[in-house]
Design a protein around this motif. Structure first.
Motif, PDB file in Angstrom:
ATOM      1  N   ILE A  48       0.704  -1.144   0.026  1.00 14.25           N
ATOM      2  CA  ILE A  48      -0.021  -0.030   0.038  1.00 14.25           C
ATOM      3  C   ILE A  48       0.982   1.398   0.002  1.00 14.25           C
ATOM      4  O   ILE A  48       0.691   2.139  -0.862  1.00 14.25           O
ATOM      5  N   MET A  49       2.005   1.247   0.983  1.00 12.31           N
ATOM      6  CA  MET A  49       2.647   2.439   0.812  1.00 12.31           C
ATOM      7  C   MET A  49       3.697   2.633  -0.320  1.00 12.31           C
ATOM      8  O   MET A  49       3.705   3.553  -0.911  1.00 12.31           O
ATOM      9  N   LYS A  50       3.919   1.471  -1.020  1.00  9.52           N
ATOM     10  CA  LYS A  50       4.649   1.620  -2.435  1.00  9.52           C
ATOM     11  C   LYS A  50       3.677   2.385  -3.458  1.00  9.52           C
ATOM     12  O   LYS A  50       4.240   3.075  -4.313  1.00  9.52           O
ATOM     13  N   ALA A  51       2.365   1.715  -3.585  1.00  6.70           N
ATOM     14  CA  ALA A  51       1.440   2.127  -4.409  1.00  6.70           C
ATOM     15  C   ALA A  51       1.159   3.858  -4.144  1.00  6.70           C
ATOM     16  O   ALA A  51       1.170   4.489  -5.154  1.00  6.70           O
ATOM     17  N   ALA A  52       1.284   4.162  -2.833  1.00  7.47           N
ATOM     18  CA  ALA A  52       1.005   5.619  -2.602  1.00  7.47           C
ATOM     19  C   ALA A  52       2.183   6.426  -2.942  1.00  7.47           C
ATOM     20  O   ALA A  52       1.933   7.510  -3.656  1.00  7.47           O
ATOM     21  N   TYR A  57       4.490  10.281  -7.122  1.00  8.37           N
ATOM     22  CA  TYR A  57       5.542  10.323  -8.075  1.00  8.37           C
ATOM     23  C   TYR A  57       4.997  10.674  -9.403  1.00  8.37           C
ATOM     24  O   TYR A  57       5.326  11.552 -10.038  1.00  8.37           O
ATOM     25  N   LEU A  58       3.868   9.873  -9.785  1.00  8.17           N
ATOM     26  CA  LEU A  58       3.034  10.018 -11.114  1.00  8.17           C
ATOM     27  C   LEU A  58       2.593  11.210 -11.381  1.00  8.17           C
ATOM     28  O   LEU A  58       2.369  12.005 -12.335  1.00  8.17           O
ATOM     29  N   SER A  59       1.881  11.742 -10.025  1.00  8.58           N
ATOM     30  CA  SER A  59       1.344  13.069  -9.963  1.00  8.58           C
ATOM     31  C   SER A  59       2.316  14.343 -10.241  1.00  8.58           C
ATOM     32  O   SER A  59       2.084  15.440 -11.004  1.00  8.58           O
ATOM     33  N   LYS A  60       3.386  14.137  -9.656  1.00  2.00           N
ATOM     34  CA  LYS A  60       4.510  15.164  -9.647  1.00  2.00           C
ATOM     35  C   LYS A  60       4.722  15.181 -11.321  1.00  2.00           C
ATOM     36  O   LYS A  60       4.865  16.292 -11.920  1.00  2.00           O
ATOM     37  N   ILE A  61       4.881  14.060 -12.083  1.00  2.00           N
ATOM     38  CA  ILE A  61       5.332  14.066 -13.381  1.00  2.00           C
ATOM     39  C   ILE A  61       4.213  14.599 -14.191  1.00  2.00           C
ATOM     40  O   ILE A  61       4.351  15.425 -15.047  1.00  2.00           O
TER      41      ILE A  61
END
Length: 84
Positions: A48-52, A57-61
């Motif tokens: 769950i933490m990895k997915a978050a 990260y994808l949101s920053k991109i």
């Protein structure tokens, strides 16, 4: 997903820990007059933490791409460094 009260989990902690780790159950511990908590395996928690982190990260991109597309980016020359 299981929901059990605090007294039940206290009396059967090993069984609920085994359910969380062996059967990948999520156990909600309800506490009268207190906030509830969740019991899950470390493996599930790490996932769950990895997915978050990946979502962040994808949101920053995505934000960076939007900024570039709206003309807010600047071009820079690459600087070459000699390996000495």
């Amino acid at each position: 997903m299981l929901a059990v009260n605090y007294s039940t989990i206290r009396n059967n902690l090993k069984n609920y820990c085994d359910a969380a780790t062996d059967q990948h159950e999520t156990v909600i511990v309800t506490r009268k007059g207190e906030k509830n908590v969740v019991l899950m395996s470390l493996e599930q928690y790490n996932s769950i933490m990895k997915a978050a982190r990946n979502a962040e990260y994808l949101s920053k991109i995505d934000r960076a791409i939007e900024q570039l597309e709206s003309g807010q980016g600047t071009a820079h020359e690459l600087i070459e460094v000699d390996d000495e």
